[in-house]
Design a protein around this motif. Sequence first.
Motif, PDB file in Angstrom:
ATOM      1  N   ASN A  65      -8.661   3.617   0.859  1.00  0.00           N
ATOM      2  CA  ASN A  65      -7.532   2.749   1.130  1.00  0.00           C
ATOM      3  C   ASN A  65      -7.011   2.304  -0.232  1.00  0.00           C
ATOM      4  O   ASN A  65      -7.632   2.603  -1.251  1.00  0.00           O
ATOM      5  CB  ASN A  65      -7.941   1.554   2.001  1.00  0.00           C
ATOM      6  N   TYR A 115      -2.682  -2.669   9.613  1.00  0.00           N
ATOM      7  CA  TYR A 115      -2.745  -4.064   9.201  1.00  0.00           C
ATOM      8  C   TYR A 115      -1.764  -4.917  10.006  1.00  0.00           C
ATOM      9  O   TYR A 115      -2.037  -6.066  10.343  1.00  0.00           O
ATOM     10  CB  TYR A 115      -2.451  -4.190   7.697  1.00  0.00           C
ATOM     11  N   THR A 117       0.846  -1.189   0.000  1.00  0.00           N
ATOM     12  CA  THR A 117       0.000   0.000   0.000  1.00  0.00           C
ATOM     13  C   THR A 117       0.884   1.242   0.000  1.00  0.00           C
ATOM     14  O   THR A 117       2.021   1.194   0.471  1.00  0.00           O
ATOM     15  CB  THR A 117      -0.953   0.032   1.216  1.00  0.00           C
ATOM     16  N   ASN A 145     -11.919  -4.724   2.694  1.00  0.00           N
ATOM     17  CA  ASN A 145     -11.672  -4.889   4.126  1.00  0.00           C
ATOM     18  C   ASN A 145     -12.839  -5.652   4.774  1.00  0.00           C
ATOM     19  O   ASN A 145     -13.748  -6.099   4.082  1.00  0.00           O
ATOM     20  CB  ASN A 145     -11.430  -3.528   4.797  1.00  0.00           C
ATOM     21  N   GLN A 160      -4.393  -0.803  -2.419  1.00  0.00           N
ATOM     22  CA  GLN A 160      -3.463  -1.917  -2.432  1.00  0.00           C
ATOM     23  C   GLN A 160      -2.862  -2.046  -3.820  1.00  0.00           C
ATOM     24  O   GLN A 160      -3.514  -1.761  -4.821  1.00  0.00           O
ATOM     25  CB  GLN A 160      -4.129  -3.214  -1.998  1.00  0.00           C
ATOM     26  N   GLN A 169      -2.231   2.726   6.911  1.00  0.00           N
ATOM     27  CA  GLN A 169      -2.953   1.492   6.581  1.00  0.00           C
ATOM     28  C   GLN A 169      -2.059   0.272   6.845  1.00  0.00           C
ATOM     29  O   GLN A 169      -2.514  -0.732   7.403  1.00  0.00           O
ATOM     30  CB  GLN A 169      -3.393   1.528   5.125  1.00  0.00           C
TER      31      GLN A 169
END
Length: 156
Positions: free
Chosen positions: A133, A41, A32, A103, A135, A37
């Motif tokens: 967010n 995680y 990410t 998520n 990825q 974030q």
Amino acid sequence: MKLYHSSNISVKIPDTAHSRDFLDFGKGFYLTSLQEQAVKYAQRFLRRKQDAWLNMYEFIYNPLDWKALEFNEYDKAWLDFVSKCRAGEDDSEYDIIIGGIANDKVIQTLDRYWVGELSENDTLGLLKYEKPNNQYCIRSQKMLNECLKHIESKQL
């Protein structure tokens, strides 16, 4: 650009071989651009009484040189792609896929969609309100080797 990867180990030489199947964008090395974030995680490792590491990388690539797919929002294309990947039905050959994370809250919505409780429009409507967010899923070992350079790893 700086990217982050959380793990229970320091990952200086990333690979695609250790990825699990049936993830949002398929099997690959997930990162990410949001440090917060990644740190959040990493808490899952600490909750399991494991070490937690924040791995940092420099990522430089030209999208024209690689097979890339990017989702800029939770839309039908994202929903269809994640559904295929999570069902193990994706056979695409992208080097990298960039987009939003499914998520826990998103997964609950997707589960309701998959069993027919929510329509496609209702599902997309609920997903629009998710906190931003992102990825980066690098699915090509060649891209990892050529475009991602380890900067440092910090134990949390």
